[in-house]
Design a protein around this motif. Structure first.
Motif, PDB file in Angstrom:
ATOM      1  N   PHE A   1      -4.966  -1.043   6.862  1.00 14.45           N
ATOM      2  CA  PHE A   1      -5.691  -2.661   6.648  1.00 14.45           C
ATOM      3  C   PHE A   1      -6.951  -2.421   5.745  1.00 14.45           C
ATOM      4  N   ALA A   2      -7.550  -0.812   6.211  1.00 14.62           N
ATOM      5  CA  ALA A   2      -8.850  -0.738   5.173  1.00 14.62           C
ATOM      6  C   ALA A   2      -8.346  -0.445   3.666  1.00 14.62           C
ATOM      7  N   GLY A   3      -7.293   0.278   3.638  1.00 11.77           N
ATOM      8  CA  GLY A   3      -6.814   0.545   2.229  1.00 11.77           C
ATOM      9  C   GLY A   3      -5.981  -0.638   1.648  1.00 11.77           C
ATOM     10  N   ALA A   4      -5.521  -1.449   2.312  1.00 13.01           N
ATOM     11  CA  ALA A   4      -5.076  -2.712   1.738  1.00 13.01           C
ATOM     12  C   ALA A   4      -6.124  -3.499   1.349  1.00 13.01           C
ATOM     13  N   PHE A   5      -7.229  -3.718   1.922  1.00 15.21           N
ATOM     14  CA  PHE A   5      -8.383  -4.374   1.673  1.00 15.21           C
ATOM     15  C   PHE A   5      -9.054  -3.748   0.261  1.00 15.21           C
ATOM     16  N   TRP A   6      -9.076  -2.630   0.408  1.00 12.74           N
ATOM     17  CA  TRP A   6      -9.644  -1.757  -0.901  1.00 12.74           C
ATOM     18  C   TRP A   6      -8.932  -2.063  -2.196  1.00 12.74           C
ATOM     19  N   MET A   7      -7.544  -2.007  -1.966  1.00 11.22           N
ATOM     20  CA  MET A   7      -6.537  -2.132  -3.019  1.00 11.22           C
ATOM     21  C   MET A   7      -6.601  -3.693  -3.592  1.00 11.22           C
ATOM     22  N   ASN A   8      -6.610  -4.593  -2.665  1.00  9.35           N
ATOM     23  CA  ASN A   8      -7.053  -6.033  -3.108  1.00  9.35           C
ATOM     24  C   ASN A   8      -8.340  -6.247  -3.800  1.00  9.35           C
ATOM     25  N   VAL A   9      -9.291  -5.503  -3.349  1.00 11.56           N
ATOM     26  CA  VAL A   9     -10.580  -5.886  -4.123  1.00 11.56           C
ATOM     27  C   VAL A   9     -10.586  -5.108  -5.191  1.00 11.56           C
ATOM     28  N   ARG A  10     -10.009  -4.083  -5.715  1.00 11.64           N
ATOM     29  CA  ARG A  10      -9.577  -3.372  -6.987  1.00 11.64           C
ATOM     30  C   ARG A  10      -9.133  -4.249  -7.741  1.00 11.64           C
ATOM     31  N   ARG A  11      -8.081  -4.883  -7.307  1.00  9.23           N
ATOM     32  CA  ARG A  11      -7.030  -5.683  -8.204  1.00  9.23           C
ATOM     33  C   ARG A  11      -7.751  -7.080  -8.580  1.00  9.23           C
ATOM     34  N   ALA A  12      -8.658  -7.455  -7.777  1.00  5.76           N
ATOM     35  CA  ALA A  12      -9.333  -8.636  -8.055  1.00  5.76           C
ATOM     36  C   ALA A  12     -10.508  -8.295  -9.125  1.00  5.76           C
ATOM     37  N   MET A  13     -11.154  -7.224  -8.896  1.00  5.73           N
ATOM     38  CA  MET A  13     -12.017  -6.775 -10.023  1.00  5.73           C
ATOM     39  C   MET A  13     -11.392  -6.459 -11.368  1.00  5.73           C
ATOM     40  N   ARG A  14     -10.251  -5.995 -11.358  1.00  2.00           N
ATOM     41  CA  ARG A  14      -9.657  -5.742 -12.786  1.00  2.00           C
ATOM     42  C   ARG A  14      -9.323  -7.203 -13.074  1.00  2.00           C
ATOM     43  N   GLN A  15      -8.635  -8.077 -12.399  1.00  2.00           N
ATOM     44  CA  GLN A  15      -8.457  -9.379 -13.166  1.00  2.00           C
ATOM     45  C   GLN A  15      -9.687 -10.155 -13.597  1.00  2.00           C
ATOM     46  N   GLN A  16     -10.786  -9.876 -12.873  1.00  2.00           N
ATOM     47  CA  GLN A  16     -11.920 -10.875 -13.499  1.00  2.00           C
ATOM     48  C   GLN A  16     -12.584 -10.269 -14.810  1.00  2.00           C
ATOM     49  N   ARG A  17     -12.374  -9.009 -14.968  1.00  2.00           N
ATOM     50  CA  ARG A  17     -13.223  -8.395 -16.078  1.00  2.00           C
ATOM     51  C   ARG A  17     -12.021  -7.879 -17.033  1.00  2.00           C
TER      52      ARG A  17
ATOM     53  N   LEU B   1       0.919  -1.226   0.023  1.00  2.00           N
ATOM     54  CA  LEU B   1       0.116  -0.068   0.056  1.00  2.00           C
ATOM     55  C   LEU B   1       0.809   1.401   0.101  1.00  2.00           C
ATOM     56  N   CYS B   2       1.828   1.275   0.772  1.00  2.06           N
ATOM     57  CA  CYS B   2       2.830   2.457   0.924  1.00  2.06           C
ATOM     58  C   CYS B   2       3.469   2.696  -0.382  1.00  2.06           C
ATOM     59  N   SER B   3       3.893   1.774  -1.248  1.00  4.51           N
ATOM     60  CA  SER B   3       4.509   1.951  -2.362  1.00  4.51           C
ATOM     61  C   SER B   3       3.634   2.289  -3.541  1.00  4.51           C
ATOM     62  N   THR B   4       2.417   1.862  -3.431  1.00  2.99           N
ATOM     63  CA  THR B   4       1.383   2.328  -4.378  1.00  2.99           C
ATOM     64  C   THR B   4       1.083   3.677  -4.323  1.00  2.99           C
ATOM     65  N   LEU B   5       0.874   4.319  -2.837  1.00  3.00           N
ATOM     66  CA  LEU B   5       0.504   5.503  -2.581  1.00  3.00           C
ATOM     67  C   LEU B   5       1.601   6.436  -3.005  1.00  3.00           C
ATOM     68  N   ALA B   6       2.851   6.056  -2.704  1.00  3.46           N
ATOM     69  CA  ALA B   6       4.078   6.796  -3.222  1.00  3.46           C
ATOM     70  C   ALA B   6       4.122   7.110  -4.619  1.00  3.46           C
ATOM     71  N   GLN B   7       3.815   6.080  -5.472  1.00  2.00           N
ATOM     72  CA  GLN B   7       3.830   5.996  -6.746  1.00  2.00           C
ATOM     73  C   GLN B   7       2.685   6.985  -7.403  1.00  2.00           C
ATOM     74  N   LYS B   8       1.365   6.932  -6.813  1.00  3.98           N
ATOM     75  CA  LYS B   8       0.450   7.711  -7.276  1.00  3.98           C
ATOM     76  C   LYS B   8       0.760   9.142  -7.018  1.00  3.98           C
ATOM     77  N   TRP B   9       1.165   9.648  -5.625  1.00  2.00           N
ATOM     78  CA  TRP B   9       1.424  10.930  -5.458  1.00  2.00           C
ATOM     79  C   TRP B   9       2.772  11.405  -5.597  1.00  2.00           C
ATOM     80  N   GLY B  10       3.809  10.692  -6.163  1.00  2.00           N
ATOM     81  CA  GLY B  10       5.008  11.082  -6.564  1.00  2.00           C
ATOM     82  C   GLY B  10       6.093  11.216  -5.512  1.00  2.00           C
ATOM     83  N   PHE B  11       5.666  10.955  -4.566  1.00  2.00           N
ATOM     84  CA  PHE B  11       6.826  10.606  -3.350  1.00  2.00           C
ATOM     85  C   PHE B  11       7.550   9.408  -3.512  1.00  2.00           C
TER      86      PHE B  11
END
Length: 72
Positions: free
Chosen positions: A50-66, A15-25
């Motif tokens: 943990f809430a952010g990690a859960f949401w990130m994994n849900v989004r990743r699963a949704m992208r893989q299904q469709r 989660l931290c690395s994903t946020l850092a890449q999105k925000w440019g830090f």
């Protein structure tokens, strides 16, 4: 130390690395700010992590299904 950090990156949520890449830090500054915030607020950012990690994994699963928009 590099092997240890690489192992943590692959086994953790990322989660931290994903946020850092999105925000440019840098990833290190995001992680350090999370650790400092956890110490100063007695661990309450852990719940947000943990809430952010859960949401990130849900989004990743949704992208893989469709594969296309029409696969609803």
């Amino acid at each position: 130390m590099k092997r240890f950090t690489d192992y943590l990156e692959t086994q953790s949520f990322g989660l931290c690395s994903t946020l850092a890449q999105k925000w440019g830090f840098s990833t290190r500054s995001v992680r350090l700010s999370f650790v400092y915030a956890s110490f100063f607020t007695f661990g309450s950012p852990v719940v947000l992590y943990f809430a952010g990690a859960f949401w990130m994994n849900v989004r990743r699963a949704m992208r893989q299904q469709r594969s296309t928009v029409w696969d609803l």
